[in-house]
Design a protein around this motif. Structure first.
Motif, PDB file in Angstrom:
ATOM      1  N   GLU B  23      54.008  21.586  16.542  1.00  0.00           N
ATOM      2  CA  GLU B  23      53.684  23.423  16.563  1.00  0.00           C
ATOM      3  C   GLU B  23      53.459  23.733  18.191  1.00  0.00           C
ATOM      4  N   ARG B  24      53.773  25.085  18.258  1.00  0.00           N
ATOM      5  CA  ARG B  24      53.769  25.311  19.786  1.00  0.00           C
ATOM      6  C   ARG B  24      52.545  25.268  20.695  1.00  0.00           C
ATOM      7  N   ALA B  25      51.524  25.793  19.973  1.00  0.00           N
ATOM      8  CA  ALA B  25      50.249  25.542  20.515  1.00  0.00           C
ATOM      9  C   ALA B  25      49.767  24.175  20.894  1.00  0.00           C
ATOM     10  N   PHE B  26      49.908  23.252  19.831  1.00  0.00           N
ATOM     11  CA  PHE B  26      49.556  21.795  19.723  1.00  0.00           C
ATOM     12  C   PHE B  26      50.205  21.367  20.996  1.00  0.00           C
ATOM     13  N   ARG B  27      51.709  21.458  20.974  1.00  0.00           N
ATOM     14  CA  ARG B  27      52.409  20.917  22.146  1.00  0.00           C
ATOM     15  C   ARG B  27      51.750  21.376  23.436  1.00  0.00           C
ATOM     16  N   ARG B  28      51.629  22.698  23.651  1.00  0.00           N
ATOM     17  CA  ARG B  28      51.392  23.145  24.861  1.00  0.00           C
ATOM     18  C   ARG B  28      49.877  22.511  25.331  1.00  0.00           C
ATOM     19  N   ARG B  29      49.083  22.459  24.317  1.00  0.00           N
ATOM     20  CA  ARG B  29      48.012  21.908  24.773  1.00  0.00           C
ATOM     21  C   ARG B  29      47.812  20.312  25.162  1.00  0.00           C
ATOM     22  N   LEU B  30      48.646  19.880  24.406  1.00  0.00           N
ATOM     23  CA  LEU B  30      48.698  18.343  24.622  1.00  0.00           C
ATOM     24  C   LEU B  30      49.528  18.119  26.011  1.00  0.00           C
ATOM     25  N   MET B  31      50.368  18.971  26.183  1.00  0.00           N
ATOM     26  CA  MET B  31      50.971  18.598  27.699  1.00  0.00           C
ATOM     27  C   MET B  31      50.109  19.107  28.778  1.00  0.00           C
ATOM     28  N   GLU B  32      49.161  20.339  28.391  1.00  0.00           N
ATOM     29  CA  GLU B  32      48.127  20.991  29.549  1.00  0.00           C
ATOM     30  C   GLU B  32      47.298  19.876  29.884  1.00  0.00           C
ATOM     31  N   VAL B  36      52.666  15.051  29.331  1.00  0.00           N
ATOM     32  CA  VAL B  36      54.096  15.608  29.683  1.00  0.00           C
ATOM     33  C   VAL B  36      54.978  14.413  29.709  1.00  0.00           C
ATOM     34  N   ASP B  68      50.057  14.149  13.708  1.00  0.00           N
ATOM     35  CA  ASP B  68      50.327  14.916  14.944  1.00  0.00           C
ATOM     36  C   ASP B  68      51.048  13.908  16.032  1.00  0.00           C
TER      37      ASP B  68
END
Lengths: 746, 76
Positions: B23-32, B36, B68
């Motif tokens: 999911e986008r929000a999870f992916r973004r948080r993980l990258m942040e 990456v 996840d």
């Protein structure tokens, strides 16, 4: 507001807002677990005020700092890893930094970094720089970095970032003078370091996204901060806005434009999030390679050694259970002397006051309504203080994340967060502090779901009721060599726990249904808790409890007192009053104090039975009759709304044996066993007792719990829901017990 | 060798992140948080009940659930 595509803002003009008459504002921000709050406390001393941001349960802590004869406000911004946000809670950080949506714009931002974790901490530095905000860095936890063999070239870091960097160790007050000097310099009219802006270059495709979004920023456009900041807000919008975000204050046009850009990006196989994050980290990795030198690891760190025990399959759970036992014991037992003392103090104060007043309504109101009501608020403080002392220590030391790590599998099965364990456990002492403790969870849904089910756990106020019912109505024998009373008590605890877990599973799939929330939790290094931070958390919680939940509880107490007090006159009471009047005078030689006391207890019973609350008991009799309860039990249920254990004394008054009875009282137990329906059946059969036990296990019989839910959810909707579903559950379960039991011939 | 995911690592095994799904929000948080593509990741340990997992990314420890973790692909 602004013309589409108009980027012609001067970059050299001062970006500082004009100095107004009020105090200038310094914002302190940073990742969680960087020692940000410790640093804040060190800078501001003990004069911080804790309040709340309107509408959400995020605390707003504001302190003061005086430098060179000027006093500044200092705002502690909630810890966050990124300014990109999805929820109103996450949005606080960006709104407070940019000074938008009603927040004042800070004149200076101090970002606190964990020096042991430079790379990840620099991520937010880049974000803040993009907005062009005046920024200095406090490179904190330098002692820990040194101990871990990390050497940071602070001068090179300053040069590459273009902003001042001050090494600090807030926990030991190191580097604070240098930080104050840098803060004073940065707040000068002509600072040494102008805000340097973006440190990385977006890909052409990403730059095209931003250019498309800029005209749609509308009210979000930070006109006074320049074009760099405008692009930064566009990037924030691109990364934050989503089909299902909960952000507030986003212009509809901007939302549409972002969703359109995201759709186009998907169609071409692009991921703008990844482009931005990767580009920032690429820049950071290059910088870190230049400024950070690492000695070969000196062996296992403290955190690794502790984790070897604390997350161990056997030892880890043993320590966890031992710690939880201490927390439970503290709330359940250690708080007791303080609770007893508070109750005694308020009773003594009340009686002392009563002695100075003429008997009557005013005296009764002041003593029983007002002082009693204040007492019913204060009595929560020992448990709140103890619980938040433990939560503060567990959070600050880094253990709470491990507890959540251990328990996540179990809690996740019923849709709860791993961190819901401590609130649920606290619920076995009292739901009020437990509901306040749900704040250790970040997400609204996790908090709300926990709050909805905490009131089902067997709180200590249910114990007197259980003891009275079990002791009065069940034989004192043994079953399989074990005492019936003890077995029933254990069964009630298990029943409450099971129902709480089932309720979590059901509510999480229905009322609080939401997308599956992935766990993403940092396990921070273990650290010695900072006493000031723990003390500040404690005081903040006590203050918010007293001013918010406390006022609701006080108001409800007084209303409930009035319900059970008025009206004073009735034909039934008049009969008893006449009999009292017919007694020999109290100082007469043939005075009969026992007869007088008995008649006075009877008078209190007659008055209660005819009070509004008593009539309410009669009114609800048709509703509770199918559960096996009569109207006098109904009056007890009304009284128990003040707190469940009040059921015992209310029954004492209803039955005319006086309100001073406790759950062990033989008089009350005898009186209950002697109570019969009009048709001669005993009111309190074991089956009726079981039905009453089940009712008390499940019903939301506690106004303080509802007040706490109201306070934490900031709406009447959720306490109404808790009351509604628990009452329905209690009614249904008791109905089943009574009707099935009767059908089986009990 | 076929691409693996974080969920398939054994404790103290490591890999390089190639792709993050989910999911986008999870992916973004993980990258942040630093995960990456191109970042090395170590599976430190698994919670005693089998879930969640503890990862080390850029010197910091993160906990995510197995389900996840299976959305994060690694190069061999």
């Amino acid at each position: 507001m602004s013309e589409p595509g108009n980027d012609c803002h001067g970059t050299t003009a001062t970006r500082r807002p004009p100095r107004g008459p009020g105090r200038r504002l310094i914002a302190i921000a940073g990742n969680p677990n960087t020692g940000k709050t410790t640093l804040f406390n060190r800078l501001t001393g003990a004069n911080a005020r804790v309040g709340n941001y309107p509408g959400i349960t995020v605390e707003r802590t504001l302190g003061q700092l005086t430098l060179e004869a000027e006093t500044f406000d200092v705002l502690d911004i909630p810890g966050t890893y990124s300014l990109v946000s999805r929820s109103p809670e996450e949005q606080i950080a960006i709104d407070a930094l940019l000074g938008r949506h009603g927040h004042p714009r800070p004149d200076l931002v101090v970002l606190v970094l964990d020096a042991t974790n430079l790379g990840r901490n620099l991520y937010m530095v880049l974000q803040v720089l993009e907005f062009g905000l005046p920024l200095i860095l406090a490179l904190n936890m330098m002692d820990a970095a040194g101990a871990a063999g990390l050497h940071i070239d602070v001068g090179a870091l300053e040069r590459r970032l273009g902003i001042p960097v001050v090494p600090t160790t807030a926990s030991k007050a190191h580097g604070l003078d240098a930080l104050r000097t840098q803060i004073a310099d940065a707040l000068d009219d002509d600072p040494l370091y102008p805000p340097p802006g973006w440190r990385w270059t977006p890909t052409p495709a990403l730059e095209a996204d931003l250019a498309t979004l800029v005209p749609h920023l509308g009210t979000e456009r930070p006109d006074d901060l320049g074009p760099d900041a405008t692009r930064a807000v566009a990037l924030w919008a691109l990364m934050s806005i989503d089909a299902d975000d909960e952000l507030e204050g986003v212009p509809a046009g901007l939302r549409l434009a972002v969703l359109d850009r995201l759709r186009r990006a998907r169609e071409t196989g692009r991921d703008p999030d990844a482009e931005a994050v990767s580009a920032r980290y690429a820049w950071i990795d290059k910088l870190v390679a230049e400024v950070l030198h690492r000695d070969p690891p000196p062996g296992r760190s403290w955190t690794e050694r502790l984790d070897a025990v604390l997350i161990h399959p056997v030892a880890g759970f043993a320590v966890f259970l031992a710690l939880m036992f201490v927390v439970f014991q503290a709330l359940f037992a250690w708080s007791d002397p303080a609770i007893t003392a508070i109750e005694a103090l308020f009773a003594a104060t009340g009686e002392a006051l009563r002695g100075t007043l003429t008997p009557g309504m005013t005296a009764d109101f002041l003593v029983d309504g007002l002082i009693g009501g204040v007492g019913s608020v204060i009595v929560f403080l020992p448990q709140i203080v103890l619980l938040f002392l433990f939560i503060g220590l567990l959070e600050d030391s880094g253990y709470m994340a491990r507890a959540a790590f251990l328990m996540d599998r179990v809690m996740n099965k019923v849709g709860l967060h791993g961190r819901a364990f401590v609130p649920l456990l606290s619920g076995f002492a009292c739901a009020v502090p437990a509901i306040m403790a749900t704040r250790t969870m970040e997400r609204r849904r996790d908090r709300f779901l926990t709050m909805m089910v905490v009131p089902l756990t067997t709180c200590s106020a249910r114990l007197p009721v259980y003891t009275l019912i079990i002791g009065s109505l069940f034989p004192a024998g043994d079953v399989f060599g074990l005492p019936v009373a003890g077995l029933l008590m254990i069964a009630m605890y298990l029943f409450g726990t099971l129902m709480a877990l089932i309720a979590a599973a059901v509510i999480g799939r229905t009322v609080l249904k939401g997308p599956r929330v992935p766990l993403l939790m940092e396990l921070p290094p273990y650290r010695a808790p900072d006493p000031r931070s723990v003390a500040r958390l404690l005081l903040g919680r006590v203050r918010t409890f007293l001013t918010e939940a406390g006022t609701v509880i006080l108001a409800c107490s007084i209303v409930l007192w009035g319900l059970l007090y008025f009206p004073r006159e009735s034909s039934e009471a008049a009969v008893v009053e006449a009999r009292i009047a017919a007694l020999p005078a109290e100082d007469a030689p043939d005075a009969d104090p026992e007869a007088r006391a008995a008649l006075e207890a009877e008078l209190a019973g007659a008055r209660l039975r005819n009070s509004l609350g008593g009539r309410l008991g009669r009114l609800i009799e048709p509703a509770i009759e199918p559960l096996g309860f009569d109207w006098k039990i109904g009056v007890g249920l009304v009284g128990a709304f003040a707190a469940r254990e009040v059921f015992v004394s209310t029954l004492g008054v209803v039955y005319g044996v006086g309100g001073d009875v406790d759950e062990e009282s033989a008089t009350l137990r005898e009186r209950m066993r002697a109570e019969h329906h009009a048709d001669g059946r005993p009111v309190y059969s074991p089956l009726a007792g079981l039905s009453l036990l089940v009712f008390f296990a499940l019903a939301a019989q506690c106004m303080s719990t509802l007040a706490a839910v109201k306070r934490e959810t900031r709406s009447w909707r959720w306490p109404s829901f808790v009351f509604g579903y628990m009452t329905a559950l209690a009614w249904g379960a008791s109905f089943l017990v009574w009707q099935v039991g009767r059908a089986l011939g009990y | 060798m076929p691409a693996r995911t974080i969920a398939e690592l054994s404790p103290s095994e490591s890999g390089i992140v190639t792709r993050i799904g989910g999911e986008r929000a999870f992916r973004r948080r993980l990258m942040e948080l630093g995960l990456v593509p191109g970042t090395p990741v170590v599976l430190c340990q698994v919670a005693p009940l089998g879930d969640p997992l503890e990862l080390e990314v850029r010197g910091c420890r993160l906990s995510i659930r197995r389900r996840d973790a299976s959305a994060v692909s690694l190069s061999a």
